[in-house]
Design an enzyme around this catalytic site. Structure first.
Site, PDB file in Angstrom:
ATOM      1  CB  SER A  45      -0.968  -0.003   1.179  1.00 51.57           C
ATOM      2  OG  SER A  45      -0.267  -0.044   2.407  1.00 51.57           O
ATOM      3  CD  GLU A  46       0.612   4.505   1.486  1.00 49.70           C
ATOM      4  OE1 GLU A  46      -0.028   5.392   0.894  1.00 49.70           O
ATOM      5  OE2 GLU A  46       0.079   3.564   2.078  1.00 49.70           O
ATOM      6  CB  THR A  47       7.271   2.151  -1.441  1.00 51.17           C
ATOM      7  OG1 THR A  47       6.817   0.830  -1.777  1.00 51.17           O
ATOM      8  CG2 THR A  47       8.784   2.154  -1.392  1.00 51.17           C
TER       9      THR A  47
END
Length: 288
Positions: A45-47
């Site tokens: 969902s996030e980096t």
């Protein structure tokens, strides 16, 4: 190009729960398009990308860094769980010597403070204003059908729609509720809503741990059907439930399949402290 990369599960003390985020340490600036390519490759969902702000900075001694967050589709202005994951990598793996780190972000300066039982994020507190139901009724009906709704609020700062379900429902109802996220992109095309929060008043303790409120969070507009545990959503939820319950200190649980706990303290300066654990599950080198 070789970049140190990590995956940490945020808002949990145990691996494979909470919300996973990839964390990249950048010695130098990347080509702009590489951030998005790496985030797409990681497919979480996030980096998060932690960047040195000055040539003489280092990840062990310095206390202030740049921080950006990308979903597989685009950059986002705020991500709590990836900030927590970033702080966990610096504190626990890189052994940064400072007790507080400052991150310069699109949402201003965010601080992460190391404590014995977790990491405390200092986040903006976003008010949620009453929202006329008829303006968002199609979106809500598409998402949850005929589920009874008790209150609807909107956060213009974060473009999040908060939908409080009826107090007649319990945690297990929220956990098992099927939410139709596929059609939300067709229903909401104005750009007003970029995230949907479903929330429910908590239940007294007893056999299980007591929580003040429960939630789930959906952001298909950012390519995230359901986010497991969401710090930025709790920057809105904290404002709402503090007002509803008359409390400054709250204990929350996000009811995704992975689940996550958040300890919340509203501050006198209009910001909110959100505390959670983190578990480092992967370490390696990204090559390209």
């Amino acid at each position: 190009m070789k970049l140190p990369i990590f995956i940490a599960d945020a808002f949990t003390a145990k691996a494979f729960r909470g919300n996973p985020a990839a964390v990249c340490l950048l010695e130098n600036k990347l080509d702009e398009d590489l951030h998005q390519k790496i985030a797409k490759e990681m497919n979480l969902s996030e980096t998060a990308f932690i960047l040195k702000l000055h040539p003489n900075d280092n990840f062990t001694q310095s206390s202030c860094f740049g921080l950006r967050w990308f979903t597989p589709q685009n950059e986002v202005p705020l991500c709590g769980h990836a900030t927590l994951a970033s702080a966990a990598v610096l504190f626990h793996r890189i052994k940064n010597v400072n007790s507080t780190l400052t991150f310069v972000t699109l949402s201003g300066e965010l601080k992460a403070r190391k404590e014995e039982d977790g990491i405390v994020l200092d986040l903006p507190l976003y008010p949620a204003h009453p929202q006329k139901l008829h303006e968002v009724e199609d979106l809500i009906k598409t998402a949850i059908g005929d589920t009874l709704v008790q209150d609807v609020r909107y956060s213009p700062d974060t473009k999040k729609l908060l939908v409080r379900l009826s107090d007649t429902y319990n945690r297990s109802f929220l956990e098992s509720l099927t939410v139709n996220t596929e059609n939300l992109l067709q229903v909401e095309t104005t750009g007003k809503v970029k995230g949907l929060i479903l929330t429910l008043k908590g239940e007294p303790g007893g056999q299980t741990q007591a929580f003040d409120f429960y939630s789930r969070y959906f952001a298909p507009w950012y390519g995230v059907a359901e986010d497991p545990v969401t710090g930025s959503a709790h920057a809105v939820l904290s404002s709402y439930w503090s007002e509803q319950l008359g409390k400054k200190h709250l204990h929350a649980f996000q009811c995704s399949n992975r689940g996550g706990e958040l300890t919340i303290s509203l501050r006198s300066d209009g910001r909110v402290d959100i505390k959670g654990g983190a578990a480092l599950v992967l370490e390696g080198t990204l090559t390209a």
